[in-house]
Design an enzyme around this catalytic site. Structure first.
Site, mmCIF file in Angstrom:
data_model
loop_
_atom_site.group_PDB
_atom_site.id
_atom_site.type_symbol
_atom_site.label_atom_id
_atom_site.label_comp_id
_atom_site.label_asym_id
_atom_site.label_seq_id
_atom_site.Cartn_x
_atom_site.Cartn_y
_atom_site.Cartn_z
ATOM 1 N N LYS A 17 8.124 38.845 0.411
ATOM 2 C CA LYS A 17 8.444 37.445 0.732
ATOM 3 C C LYS A 17 7.682 36.475 -0.171
ATOM 4 O O LYS A 17 8.254 35.526 -0.693
ATOM 5 C CB LYS A 17 8.131 37.140 2.202
ATOM 6 C CG LYS A 17 8.885 37.995 3.201
ATOM 7 C CD LYS A 17 8.633 37.557 4.631
ATOM 8 C CE LYS A 17 7.194 37.666 5.060
ATOM 9 N NZ LYS A 17 6.700 39.078 5.066
ATOM 10 N N ARG A 92 6.594 33.578 14.509
ATOM 11 C CA ARG A 92 6.188 34.973 14.645
ATOM 12 C C ARG A 92 6.772 35.638 15.889
ATOM 13 O O ARG A 92 6.777 36.855 15.989
ATOM 14 C CB ARG A 92 4.655 35.076 14.693
ATOM 15 C CG ARG A 92 3.973 34.738 13.386
ATOM 16 C CD ARG A 92 2.494 35.025 13.453
ATOM 17 N NE ARG A 92 1.820 34.699 12.203
ATOM 18 C CZ ARG A 92 1.728 35.508 11.158
ATOM 19 N NH1 ARG A 92 2.268 36.706 11.221
ATOM 20 N NH2 ARG A 92 1.096 35.148 10.068
ATOM 21 N N ARG A 131 -2.494 46.555 -3.426
ATOM 22 C CA ARG A 131 -2.546 45.124 -3.752
ATOM 23 C C ARG A 131 -3.849 44.765 -4.460
ATOM 24 O O ARG A 131 -4.915 45.289 -4.155
ATOM 25 C CB ARG A 131 -2.409 44.289 -2.468
ATOM 26 C CG ARG A 131 -2.391 42.791 -2.719
ATOM 27 C CD ARG A 131 -2.020 42.015 -1.485
ATOM 28 N NE ARG A 131 -2.963 42.235 -0.387
ATOM 29 C CZ ARG A 131 -2.908 41.579 0.763
ATOM 30 N NH1 ARG A 131 -1.955 40.684 0.970
ATOM 31 N NH2 ARG A 131 -3.793 41.825 1.717
ATOM 32 N N ARG A 164 -9.092 44.073 -1.898
ATOM 33 C CA ARG A 164 -9.774 43.656 -0.684
ATOM 34 C C ARG A 164 -10.051 44.857 0.216
ATOM 35 O O ARG A 164 -9.283 45.820 0.246
ATOM 36 C CB ARG A 164 -8.921 42.632 0.073
ATOM 37 C CG ARG A 164 -8.857 41.299 -0.614
ATOM 38 C CD ARG A 164 -7.813 40.358 -0.074
ATOM 39 N NE ARG A 164 -7.467 40.560 1.332
ATOM 40 C CZ ARG A 164 -6.613 39.774 1.987
ATOM 41 N NH1 ARG A 164 -6.024 38.766 1.375
ATOM 42 N NH2 ARG A 164 -6.324 40.007 3.253
ATOM 43 N N ARG A 175 -0.929 46.504 10.592
ATOM 44 C CA ARG A 175 -0.165 45.278 10.323
ATOM 45 C C ARG A 175 1.332 45.512 10.549
ATOM 46 O O ARG A 175 2.022 44.651 11.095
ATOM 47 C CB ARG A 175 -0.417 44.797 8.888
ATOM 48 C CG ARG A 175 -1.818 44.273 8.650
ATOM 49 C CD ARG A 175 -2.031 43.915 7.200
ATOM 50 N NE ARG A 175 -1.211 42.780 6.802
ATOM 51 C CZ ARG A 175 -1.024 42.408 5.536
ATOM 52 N NH1 ARG A 175 -1.547 43.116 4.552
ATOM 53 N NH2 ARG A 175 -0.277 41.354 5.251
#
Length: 217
Positions: A17, A92, A131, A164, A175
């Protein structure tokens, strides 16, 4: 020029997204809106909404839906949203979506389309655990699918890229679980309202973007 301009982007973490939002905003001059950005701006500007939200956050409590929606409504009412916007990460839940419908009517900013970014779970896990984030401008890259031009260096600002600590397999799985439990019901909500469009976001970036433009035209 796309025809549908007031947008909600749905999809699990890692679905792409953010990546496609950046391209679309550049081409179409839409406003990208995330609740995190709104919260920070309201708190920084010392607004009544920001102060109320900060009180909840400082107490370690979730900000109530009513307050979140009020802050989104205030943002949508600003002049720069007149030409179109992307709501990313909001709503959400179905409750938030229903409240958004109510305030959208009052501001004249009705949702034109909710785009679902579809990708297989194994691909999402790969993306989330590979990532890279820029320490300086916070831009995201991916060691597998969106490599920087130079290893360890941000394409945008030249800052250092790092992984991270929360980009672990366990965090990625959690998640996705939260998304499936809380946010996936929005697919039924927007399907019932005739607003849902799907794109295959597992495709290469240029083909996924072409698919996005097709559903918005």
């Amino acid at each position: 020029m796309i025809r549908k301009r007031n947008l909600v982007f749905l999809g699990p973490p890692g679905a792409g997204k953010g990546t496609l939002s950046e391209i679309l905003i550049s081409d179409e001059k839409l406003v990208h809106i995330s609740t995190g950005d709104i919260f920070r701006a309201e708190i920084r500007n010392g607004t009544a909404l920001g102060s109320e939200a900060k009180a909840y956050m400082d107490a370690g409590k979730l900000v109530p839906d009513r307050l979140v929606v009020d802050m989104v409504a205030a943002r949508l009412a600003k002049d720069d949203c007149a030409g179109g916007f992307i709501l990313d990460g909001f709503p959400r839940t179905v409750v938030q979506a229903e409240m958004l419908d109510q305030i959208a009517g009052k501001t004249g900013r009705r949702i034109d389309c909710a785009v679902l970014f579809d990708a297989p779970r194994d691909l999402l896990i790969q993306r989330l655990t590979a990532r890279l984030t820029c320490r300086n401008c916070k831009a995201n890259f991916n060691k597998l699918f969106a490599k920087p031009r130079q290893d360890g260096v941000c394409d945008h600002c030249g800052g250092e890229l790092y992984q991270r600590s929360d980009d672990s397999l366990e965090t990625a799985q959690n998640r996705l679980k939260v998304y499936e439990e809380q946010t996936a019901p929005l697919i039924e909500f927007y399907t019932a309202g005739g607003l849902l469009a799907r794109i295959d976001s597992s495709l290469p970036k240029d083909r996924a973007y072409a698919a996005l433009l097709a559903v918005l035209s």
